[in-house]
Design a protein around this motif. Structure first.
Motif, PDB file in Angstrom:
ATOM      1  N   LYS A 317       0.851  -1.204   0.000  1.00  0.00           N
ATOM      2  CA  LYS A 317       0.000   0.000   0.000  1.00  0.00           C
ATOM      3  C   LYS A 317       0.879   1.244   0.000  1.00  0.00           C
ATOM      4  N   LEU A 318       0.306   2.336  -0.475  1.00  0.00           N
ATOM      5  CA  LEU A 318       1.024   3.615  -0.430  1.00  0.00           C
ATOM      6  C   LEU A 318       0.878   4.177   0.982  1.00  0.00           C
ATOM      7  N   VAL A 319       1.982   4.212   1.731  1.00  0.00           N
ATOM      8  CA  VAL A 319       1.903   4.647   3.130  1.00  0.00           C
ATOM      9  C   VAL A 319       2.984   5.693   3.423  1.00  0.00           C
ATOM     10  N   PRO A 320       2.744   6.537   4.427  1.00  0.00           N
ATOM     11  CA  PRO A 320       3.784   7.512   4.771  1.00  0.00           C
ATOM     12  C   PRO A 320       4.938   6.841   5.499  1.00  0.00           C
ATOM     13  N   LEU A 321       6.144   7.365   5.320  1.00  0.00           N
ATOM     14  CA  LEU A 321       7.296   6.835   6.051  1.00  0.00           C
ATOM     15  C   LEU A 321       7.197   7.266   7.505  1.00  0.00           C
ATOM     16  N   ALA A 322       7.636   6.394   8.403  1.00  0.00           N
ATOM     17  CA  ALA A 322       7.517   6.693   9.836  1.00  0.00           C
ATOM     18  C   ALA A 322       8.267   7.979  10.195  1.00  0.00           C
ATOM     19  N   ASP A 323       9.440   8.189   9.612  1.00  0.00           N
ATOM     20  CA  ASP A 323      10.232   9.362   9.990  1.00  0.00           C
ATOM     21  C   ASP A 323       9.997  10.557   9.066  1.00  0.00           C
ATOM     22  N   SER A 324       9.086  10.440   8.109  1.00  0.00           N
ATOM     23  CA  SER A 324       8.812  11.556   7.192  1.00  0.00           C
ATOM     24  C   SER A 324       7.381  11.425   6.687  1.00  0.00           C
ATOM     25  N   PHE A 328       5.497   9.480   0.851  1.00  0.00           N
ATOM     26  CA  PHE A 328       4.700   8.254   0.718  1.00  0.00           C
ATOM     27  C   PHE A 328       5.403   7.272  -0.202  1.00  0.00           C
ATOM     28  N   VAL A 329       5.325   6.003   0.156  1.00  0.00           N
ATOM     29  CA  VAL A 329       5.944   4.998  -0.705  1.00  0.00           C
ATOM     30  C   VAL A 329       5.130   3.699  -0.646  1.00  0.00           C
ATOM     31  N   ALA A 330       5.067   3.014  -1.778  1.00  0.00           N
ATOM     32  CA  ALA A 330       4.365   1.720  -1.827  1.00  0.00           C
ATOM     33  C   ALA A 330       5.396   0.644  -2.101  1.00  0.00           C
ATOM     34  N   CYS A 331       5.971   0.075  -1.049  1.00  0.00           N
ATOM     35  CA  CYS A 331       7.024  -0.918  -1.217  1.00  0.00           C
ATOM     36  C   CYS A 331       7.166  -1.714   0.070  1.00  0.00           C
ATOM     37  N   HIS A 332       7.350  -3.031  -0.060  1.00  0.00           N
ATOM     38  CA  HIS A 332       7.478  -3.883   1.126  1.00  0.00           C
ATOM     39  C   HIS A 332       8.795  -3.676   1.865  1.00  0.00           C
ATOM     40  N   LEU A 333       9.718  -2.906   1.286  1.00  0.00           N
ATOM     41  CA  LEU A 333      10.966  -2.647   2.005  1.00  0.00           C
ATOM     42  C   LEU A 333      10.763  -1.672   3.166  1.00  0.00           C
ATOM     43  N   LYS A 339      -0.409  -6.185   8.890  1.00  0.00           N
ATOM     44  CA  LYS A 339      -1.821  -6.533   8.665  1.00  0.00           C
ATOM     45  C   LYS A 339      -1.915  -7.624   7.598  1.00  0.00           C
ATOM     46  N   ASN A 340      -0.963  -7.620   6.676  1.00  0.00           N
ATOM     47  CA  ASN A 340      -0.964  -8.647   5.639  1.00  0.00           C
ATOM     48  C   ASN A 340      -0.142  -9.863   6.057  1.00  0.00           C
ATOM     49  N   GLY A 341       0.257  -9.929   7.313  1.00  0.00           N
ATOM     50  CA  GLY A 341       1.057 -11.049   7.776  1.00  0.00           C
ATOM     51  C   GLY A 341       2.507 -10.950   7.349  1.00  0.00           C
ATOM     52  N   VAL A 342       2.967  -9.770   7.081  1.00  0.00           N
ATOM     53  CA  VAL A 342       4.344  -9.601   6.618  1.00  0.00           C
ATOM     54  C   VAL A 342       5.184  -9.033   7.747  1.00  0.00           C
ATOM     55  N   THR A 343       6.359  -9.618   7.916  1.00  0.00           N
ATOM     56  CA  THR A 343       7.208  -9.065   8.977  1.00  0.00           C
ATOM     57  C   THR A 343       7.808  -7.749   8.524  1.00  0.00           C
ATOM     58  N   PRO A 344       7.929  -6.797   9.424  1.00  0.00           N
ATOM     59  CA  PRO A 344       8.603  -5.578   9.028  1.00  0.00           C
ATOM     60  C   PRO A 344      10.114  -5.760   9.075  1.00  0.00           C
ATOM     61  N   ILE A 345      10.597  -5.053   8.403  1.00  0.00           N
ATOM     62  CA  ILE A 345      10.909  -4.821   7.057  1.00  0.00           C
ATOM     63  C   ILE A 345      12.259  -4.118   7.015  1.00  0.00           C
ATOM     64  N   LEU A 346      12.972  -4.423   5.975  1.00  0.00           N
ATOM     65  CA  LEU A 346      14.273  -3.793   5.722  1.00  0.00           C
ATOM     66  C   LEU A 346      14.099  -2.400   5.146  1.00  0.00           C
ATOM     67  N   THR A 347      15.088  -1.566   5.260  1.00  0.00           N
ATOM     68  CA  THR A 347      15.095  -0.368   4.428  1.00  0.00           C
ATOM     69  C   THR A 347      15.862  -0.712   3.167  1.00  0.00           C
ATOM     70  N   MET A 348      15.710   0.120   2.161  1.00  0.00           N
ATOM     71  CA  MET A 348      16.409  -0.141   0.906  1.00  0.00           C
ATOM     72  C   MET A 348      17.919  -0.099   1.132  1.00  0.00           C
ATOM     73  N   GLU A 349      18.361   0.840   2.001  1.00  0.00           N
ATOM     74  CA  GLU A 349      19.797   0.984   2.248  1.00  0.00           C
ATOM     75  C   GLU A 349      20.352  -0.296   2.875  1.00  0.00           C
ATOM     76  N   LYS A 350      19.630  -0.821   3.900  1.00  0.00           N
ATOM     77  CA  LYS A 350      20.121  -2.034   4.565  1.00  0.00           C
ATOM     78  C   LYS A 350      20.107  -3.209   3.595  1.00  0.00           C
ATOM     79  N   HIS A 351      19.043  -3.261   2.812  1.00  0.00           N
ATOM     80  CA  HIS A 351      18.934  -4.335   1.847  1.00  0.00           C
ATOM     81  C   HIS A 351      20.123  -4.294   0.898  1.00  0.00           C
ATOM     82  N   ARG A 352      20.447  -3.077   0.448  1.00  0.00           N
ATOM     83  CA  ARG A 352      21.541  -2.890  -0.502  1.00  0.00           C
ATOM     84  C   ARG A 352      22.869  -3.316   0.109  1.00  0.00           C
ATOM     85  N   GLU A 353      23.078  -2.877   1.367  1.00  0.00           N
ATOM     86  CA  GLU A 353      24.342  -3.226   2.053  1.00  0.00           C
ATOM     87  C   GLU A 353      24.505  -4.730   2.149  1.00  0.00           C
TER      88      GLU A 353
END
Ligand code: SF4
Length: 356
Positions: A317-324, A328-333, A339-353
């Motif tokens: 879903k398109l949701v606001p970022l917690a710190d901003s 808004f971003v629509a991405c599982h990262l 709510k969809n049973g998905v564990t939270p979540i990497l940031t793109m930076e951590k994923h990239r690293e």
């Protein structure tokens, strides 16, 4: 969706859950066998005096968005609430007579200034018609308005008696801008207004548009595929992919720290005017998938270098970022999709690293 607001500004146009589907007809009887989902659940508020940039590759729904909010085509569903001086009104249920007032307040500038002007009509006649439709009955008054409009875009008022072929591309686009402004609109939808022009002329037209916005208090929706042009013009930017908003933020945040992998890839192709800064271009593999058969889950997962298992299953879903909260971003990262049973979540930076 709550969104960033220009200080002191009022909402001008509220768009909610806008959808535009086109039927796919086939066979001898022209039966509907599917739907091209050109716009899906697009929601945003446009504030008076701001410029909202709309970017994405060809086929992402940018132009459909512009034409649908202009009501050049009727939406499949959704709300379009425009704020008139007497109060907000829903456009999709207004009579065509009432819509005339909306059409005076919102104008459109098209990509190709060569086909936007009728070659067999003098510039005067191309302006005269909309002025008459919008109630300027006095010929002297109309001539004065046309002269002032041409002066406003730095053209000689005597040009009104010439034909379109007598002008260069840049001059024609100025004429199109003047024609859009001659009926005194509040908002202008600009669909790739400089992409048909030489690069040397583009900056002049963009600067002129910015000056006119300041002078006249205009609101712009600025549609373009050239991200540097959109950045230059926009206060806020919405990035579209396959008919949906995938990221939306103020121009600076989006360019400094794009969050959605699609935005990141688009921005990696924008040249930086410095020999000290080196940027790695992210090549997007493949074409935009067909809007008739969109990929399941996140429709970008077939091209995303961060794609995870969840991405082909659940649509983010398109949701606001917690710190901003205005980004808004629509991405599982990002964010908590629990709510969809998905564990939270990497940031793109951590994923990239960790992975790239
Ligand atoms: Fe990529 Fe998954 Fe984010 Fe879609 S949801 S952009 S596939 S990481």
């Amino acid at each position: 969706m709550s969104e960033a607001k220009l200080s002191g500004s009022q909402p001008l146009f509220e768009i909610k859950n806008l959808k535009k589907y086109y039927p796919v007809l086939s066979g001898f009887l022209r039966k509907t066998t599917g739907w091209v989902k050109a716009l899906e659940d697009v929601s945003l508020t446009i504030w008076a005096g701001e410029t909202v940039g709309v970017v994405g590759e060809s086929g992402c729904g940018k132009t459909t968005f512009g034409k649908t909010i202009m009501l050049l085509q009727h939406p499949t569903s959704g709300e379009l609430r425009f704020h008139f001086p007497e109060g907000p009104r829903e456009l999709t249920t207004m009579s065509s007579k009432d819509l005339l007032s909306f059409r005076r307040r919102v104008q459109m500038i098209f990509q190709d200034p060569f086909s936007a002007l009728n070659p067999s009509k003098r510039i005067f006649d191309s302006f005269d018609e909309p002025l008459r439709v919008h109630g300027h009955g006095n010929p002297k008054e109309r001539k004065d308005i046309i002269a002032q409009s041409l002066e406003m875009v730095n053209l000689n008022p005597d040009y009104m008696y010439r034909y379109p072929h007598e002008f260069s591309g840049g001059q024609r686009q100025r004429i199109c801008i003047a024609r859009a402004l001659c009926i005194d609109p509040e908002m202008v939808i600009c669909d790739e207004p400089v992409s048909a022009l030489d690069v040397s002329i583009q900056a002049q037209v963009l600067n002129l548009m910015k000056d006119l916005q300041r002078q006249l208090g205009l609101t712009y929706v600025f549609i373009a595929h050239d991200l540097s042009v959109v950045q230059y013009m926009s206060d806020r930017i919405m990035v579209m992919y396959l008919g949906k908003i995938v990221e939306m933020a103020d121009s600076l945040s989006l360019y400094d720290a794009p969050k959605h992998p699609y935005t990141e890839a688009l921005l990696s192709a924008v040249p930086i005017p410095s020999i000290d800064v080196k940027k790695k271009r992210i090549i997007l593999e493949g074409d935009v998938p067909s809007p008739i058969h969109k990929p399941s889950g996140c429709s970008f997962h077939t091209r995303c270098r961060y794609a995870m298992e969840i991405c082909s299953v659940n649509e983010p879903k398109l949701v606001p970022l917690a710190d901003s909260p205005t980004h808004f971003v629509a991405c599982h990262l990002y964010g908590d999709d629990s709510k969809n049973g998905v564990t939270p979540i990497l940031t793109m930076e951590k994923h990239r690293e960790g992975n790239l």
